[in-house]
Structures are given as C-alpha cells and as structure tokens.
Design a protein around this motif. Structure first.
Motif, PDB file in Angstrom:
ATOM      1  N   ILE A 263     -14.941  18.846 -38.863  1.00  0.00           N
ATOM      2  CA  ILE A 263     -14.373  20.033 -38.214  1.00  0.00           C
ATOM      3  C   ILE A 263     -13.512  20.822 -39.199  1.00  0.00           C
ATOM      4  O   ILE A 263     -13.585  22.058 -39.274  1.00  0.00           O
ATOM      5  CB  ILE A 263     -13.565  19.620 -36.979  1.00  0.00           C
ATOM      6  CG1 ILE A 263     -14.491  19.003 -35.913  1.00  0.00           C
ATOM      7  CG2 ILE A 263     -12.808  20.801 -36.402  1.00  0.00           C
ATOM      8  CD1 ILE A 263     -13.764  18.416 -34.733  1.00  0.00           C
ATOM      9  N   GLU A 264     -12.697  20.101 -39.987  1.00  0.00           N
ATOM     10  CA  GLU A 264     -11.846  20.787 -40.962  1.00  0.00           C
ATOM     11  C   GLU A 264     -12.684  21.453 -42.058  1.00  0.00           C
ATOM     12  O   GLU A 264     -12.361  22.555 -42.523  1.00  0.00           O
ATOM     13  CB  GLU A 264     -10.869  19.785 -41.586  1.00  0.00           C
ATOM     14  CG  GLU A 264      -9.846  19.231 -40.607  1.00  0.00           C
ATOM     15  CD  GLU A 264      -8.913  20.302 -40.094  1.00  0.00           C
ATOM     16  OE1 GLU A 264      -8.722  21.308 -40.804  1.00  0.00           O
ATOM     17  OE2 GLU A 264      -8.399  20.148 -38.973  1.00  0.00           O
ATOM     18  N   LYS A 267     -14.105  24.670 -40.755  1.00  0.00           N
ATOM     19  CA  LYS A 267     -13.070  25.711 -40.726  1.00  0.00           C
ATOM     20  C   LYS A 267     -12.804  26.283 -42.121  1.00  0.00           C
ATOM     21  O   LYS A 267     -12.639  27.493 -42.294  1.00  0.00           O
ATOM     22  CB  LYS A 267     -11.778  25.140 -40.144  1.00  0.00           C
ATOM     23  CG  LYS A 267     -11.833  24.868 -38.656  1.00  0.00           C
ATOM     24  CD  LYS A 267     -10.493  24.356 -38.170  1.00  0.00           C
ATOM     25  CE  LYS A 267     -10.531  24.107 -36.668  1.00  0.00           C
ATOM     26  NZ  LYS A 267      -9.233  23.599 -36.162  1.00  0.00           N
ATOM     27  N   ARG A 268     -12.796  25.405 -43.128  1.00  0.00           N
ATOM     28  CA  ARG A 268     -12.564  25.888 -44.497  1.00  0.00           C
ATOM     29  C   ARG A 268     -13.697  26.781 -44.974  1.00  0.00           C
ATOM     30  O   ARG A 268     -13.466  27.791 -45.664  1.00  0.00           O
ATOM     31  CB  ARG A 268     -12.375  24.700 -45.444  1.00  0.00           C
ATOM     32  CG  ARG A 268     -11.036  23.993 -45.288  1.00  0.00           C
ATOM     33  CD  ARG A 268     -10.782  23.063 -46.475  1.00  0.00           C
ATOM     34  NE  ARG A 268     -11.785  22.022 -46.563  1.00  0.00           N
ATOM     35  CZ  ARG A 268     -11.670  20.827 -45.971  1.00  0.00           C
ATOM     36  NH1 ARG A 268     -10.583  20.541 -45.243  1.00  0.00           N
ATOM     37  NH2 ARG A 268     -12.609  19.912 -46.108  1.00  0.00           N
ATOM     38  N   GLU A 271     -13.259  30.206 -43.470  1.00  0.00           N
ATOM     39  CA  GLU A 271     -12.144  30.931 -44.078  1.00  0.00           C
ATOM     40  C   GLU A 271     -12.475  31.395 -45.498  1.00  0.00           C
ATOM     41  O   GLU A 271     -12.035  32.464 -45.933  1.00  0.00           O
ATOM     42  CB  GLU A 271     -10.904  30.047 -44.084  1.00  0.00           C
ATOM     43  CG  GLU A 271     -10.329  29.788 -42.698  1.00  0.00           C
ATOM     44  CD  GLU A 271      -9.150  28.837 -42.755  1.00  0.00           C
ATOM     45  OE1 GLU A 271      -8.840  28.374 -43.870  1.00  0.00           O
ATOM     46  OE2 GLU A 271      -8.562  28.553 -41.689  1.00  0.00           O
ATOM     47  N   SER A 279     -10.253  32.425 -38.438  1.00  0.00           N
ATOM     48  CA  SER A 279     -11.223  31.322 -38.419  1.00  0.00           C
ATOM     49  C   SER A 279     -11.892  31.253 -37.053  1.00  0.00           C
ATOM     50  O   SER A 279     -11.268  31.437 -36.014  1.00  0.00           O
ATOM     51  CB  SER A 279     -10.501  30.004 -38.705  1.00  0.00           C
ATOM     52  OG  SER A 279      -9.511  29.770 -37.733  1.00  0.00           O
ATOM     53  N   GLY A 280     -13.185  30.962 -37.076  1.00  0.00           N
ATOM     54  CA  GLY A 280     -13.934  30.870 -35.828  1.00  0.00           C
ATOM     55  C   GLY A 280     -14.606  32.154 -35.430  1.00  0.00           C
ATOM     56  O   GLY A 280     -15.279  32.192 -34.405  1.00  0.00           O
TER      57      GLY A 280
END
Length: 459
Positions: A263-264, A267-268, A271, A279-280
């Motif tokens: 998940i992280e 997100k990276r 970004e 983000s998203g």
C-alpha cells in the motif's frame, strides 16, 4: 475486713468493695456511715444474694424449674444393666452443622411472653350483650350515623352503593386460586353446535443455544509439561506446541507487513508520477494555455477529439435491421438444437447433478459436524463474536534452564483471574471484551498574543 496469720502480728487489710454489683445494679457500699435503719438497708452488700438468684434464674431458663424443686429421681438414675438403644438416640457428629446453628437450636424451657391475650383469658372475657348485626339494625332504625372503615360515615339511604366496603371483593374471594406459572388449560373442541372462535396457542420456538453445546470444564486440567519437574516427552511436546503458535503469529505479522508495504509503495508511485496532485487521484494533463497570444496549444498526451458518426440512410437502417433479425433467428435455431440434443441425456444430467449435490451436502455436513465438535471441545476460542475475538488459551511453558526442579525455588506463572475470565468467555458465559485503559485528561493550552507584543520594530 481483717485477716490474721499465725506467729505474726495481725495487720488490718482493707478490701475495697466495688461500686457496681455483679448483676449490673448499682450499689452504694463505699459509704462509711451506717447510722440508722435507712442507711443500713440502703448500703448493705447483697452481691452474693444476687449471684445466687441469677444462678437459680439460669437453671430455670434451661431446665424449666430450679434444681432445688426437682426430685432426685429426675436428676439421678442408677443404670445397672445398660441400654443398647442409647447409642442410636444420641446425636451423631455432623460436619455440615455449624456451631451457630447448634447455638440457635438451644431454646429456653421457659415459655415466651406474648403481648396478645391467651385463649384462657379470652374465654374469661365477658361477651357483648348486643351483637354486631343487631347493633347495625338498631342504628339503621334510629337513623344514626354508622361508622365504616377509616372512621368514615356511611349514608343509610345509599347503603352498599360505594360509600363503604360492605362485602369482600371478587379479587379477594378468588385470591390464591390463580397460578401465573401454571400451563394453560387445554382447549375444548366443540363438535356439535354453533361455530366458535378459539384462541390459538402460541408455540414457543425451540432455539439451539451455543452454551448448551459447549462441554468445556470450568477449570481445565493443566498439561503435564507445565510441572516444575516434568517428564522429558511432555515438556518437549509443550515446547513444540508453543513454538507452533509463535511461528504462526510471526507469519501473520509478516503477511500484514507485506500488505502495508504494498500500500505504501503504491502511494509513493502515485506521488512520484504526479507530485502536484494529491495521492490517490489521477488526472489527465490539462491543455496548457498560452496567455500572451490567447491561443491554446495542445499537449503531447492530449486525447483525440471524439467525432460523431454520420447519419445513416433509410437503406442502411433496413439492411441493419435485416442482419439483426437473421442473427436472432440463427441464435434461436442453435439454442433449439442444443435443447433437443440435451433431452436424451436428461437422466444422466439428473444423476450427475444429484451425485454432485449429495457430495456437496455430505462435505457441508462433515464441516458442520467438525465445527460442532470443535466448539464442544474447545468452546468459542478463536471465534469472532461482535466486535472482538475470543482469545485462545496461552501455552505457559518454561525452558529447560528455567525449570526449578523444587517447590522451594518455584516461581508462579500465569494469572488465576485472567484464566478464570478467559474460561467464562470461551464457555459463552461472558461476551468477549478488551481491556479499556483510562485516558489521562490533558488540558489544551490556549496561547494569546498580547497587543503590546504585536507592535515591535523589526530590523
């Protein structure tokens, strides 16, 4: 009081008398003067007499009369032959009977004093000359006010019309005959006669409770490997069991860490690709406008503009409708052909379907049976009920070098209160909960900037 000893001069010994008698009545014995009859009678020492009277009263309370008034035959008995039945009449020793019950069982032989008159005194009481009914009749004839309950006056013209309670009510007459917990009486069926409407009896639904299925004892016998000096095989078995539980816990924690890392990472990536966008969110590149020239310049990644299809002619629409009708007819023919081909194999399909259904039902029944057996043996351990999950029993085991091998050097393990609460949760007696720790109230600090500090010279 003076005492003398042989061979020595007599020395006066004065004994002080108490100012309070043994029975509790106050006395005045310390007065030196006894002149006159009144002083003598008032200050005479009667403690020994009162003690003797108290002993006689105690005998009368226990026996019913004093020992002086009792005959010798009632007090003493010469046993020459002995009685074989006396052992049966003696009270047996009972560990269940408490000392307090034995003390309360001892009652005094003197009858208690009652405030109400006895039957003998009531019989001697003179009966009234006029009965209650006759007195009521005479009051009605004389038109005198008649007193009712709570000193109320009854109107003679409306006698019995609610002015006072004359007779007992129906509720009082029928009291004690109705049982609220008795089963309802069976309804009588009327075979002949007019139709009647009978009230239907409500059947109580028989619901199966999980608590009735669980057969886990309140206190489970500990494993042999938890002893302070256990056998080698039992200790190794318990160590392997604890190792398996810890390995499963570490594996679950690693899986959770992997999911969080994915998940992280996602997100990276978002970004990095769109640093200016939150983000998203993914947005297409906007058309960059040229403010100086007032002309819009298309970007490299712009989407092609959607062109509207040209309008069809009447011949093209008829041709499309004809092709659609031909496709539908071909599809209907193929479906009819498949249906006709499947009719001879209907029995085979039914048998295969029944076989698959029986296998599926058998597997489902086995799964339910295994689940019921697991609940019966281990309770609700590991199951989620509501928000929380019922915790499983932890394996308490010591390593080989930590074993004490003696009761003197033994260290306590576990917590009896936690084990008891966990047993109540697993046996479905208490709902699963988690410990709620009290939060420390922290006051929020509000800072104010004074007006004097708002105006200052900056260099």
């Amino acid at each position: 009081m003076v005492k003398a000893t042989a061979g020595k001069a007599a020395k006066p010994t004065i004994t002080k008398k108490t100012t309070k008698a043994a029975a509790g009545a106050p006395s005045q014995l310390n007065q030196s003067s006894r002149k006159g009859k009144r002083a003598w009678r008032k200050n005479v020492d009667i403690q020994d007499v009162e003690a003797g009277m108290e002993e006689m009263r105690a005998e009368e309370r226990v026996i019913g009369k004093t020992l002086q008034a009792t005959k010798d035959q009632d007090l003493f008995q010469i046993d020459v032959t002995g009685d074989a039945q006396i052992r049966k009449s003696l009270p047996r020793f009972s560990t269940s009977q408490l000392s307090s019950i034995k003390i309360l069982a001892e009652r005094s032989a003197v009858p208690a004093v009652f405030s109400r008159p006895s039957s003998t005194t009531a019989s001697k009481k003179r009966k009234p000359l006029v009965s209650n009914e006759k007195k009521t009749r005479l009051l009605r004839i004389a038109k005198r006010p008649r007193k009712g309950p709570f000193n109320s006056v009854i109107d003679p013209t409306e006698f019995g019309a609610g002015s006072a309670i004359i007779e007992l009510s129906e509720a009082v007459k029928n009291s004690g005959t109705y049982d609220a917990w008795a089963p309802p009486p069976p309804q009588e069926e009327i075979k002949e006669g007019l139709e009647t409407v009978q009230k239907k009896s409500v059947k109580v639904p028989a619901l199966s409770r999980v608590r009735d299925t669980i057969d886990v004892p309140a206190i489970i016998q500990p494993h042999q490997g938890t002893s302070y000096n256990p056998p080698v095989e039992s200790h190794q078995e318990l160590l392997l069991q604890a190792h398996g539980i810890e390995e499963r816990r570490i594996r679950d924690a690693e899986k959770l860490a992997e999911v969080k890392e994915k998940i992280e990472a996602a997100k990276r990536d978002v970004e990095e690709n769109n640093p200016a966008v939150a983000s998203g969110m993914k947005l297409h590149e906007d058309i960059v406008g040229n403010e100086d020239d007032g002309e819009s310049v298309e970007g490299e990644g712009d989407l092609p503009s959607k062109r509207l299809p040209p309008r069809k002619t009447q011949a093209q629409r008829k041709k499309a409708a004809r092709l659609l009708a031909e496709k539908r007819e071909l599809a209907e023919r193929a479906a009819r052909k498949r249906m006709l081909a499947a009719i001879p194999s209907a029995k085979t399909l039914r048998r295969s379907n029944a076989r698959l259904t029986s296998v599926r039902e058998k597997a489902l029944m086995e799964k339910r049976t295994a689940e019921v057996d697991k609940i019966k043996q281990h309770g609700l351990a590991g199951r989620k009920l509501g928000k929380h999950k019922v915790p499983e029993r932890a394996v308490v085991v010591q390593l080989g070098e930590d074993l004490s091998e003696s009761l003197r050097a033994l260290k306590p393990e576990g917590n009896l209160f936690r084990d008891r609460f966990l047993s109540l949760q697993q046996r479905a007696l208490v709902e699963p909960r988690v410990p709620v720790l009290p939060k420390k109230h922290r006051s929020k600090i509000v800072e104010y900037e004074k007006h004097a500090w708002k105006r200052f010279d900056r260099d």
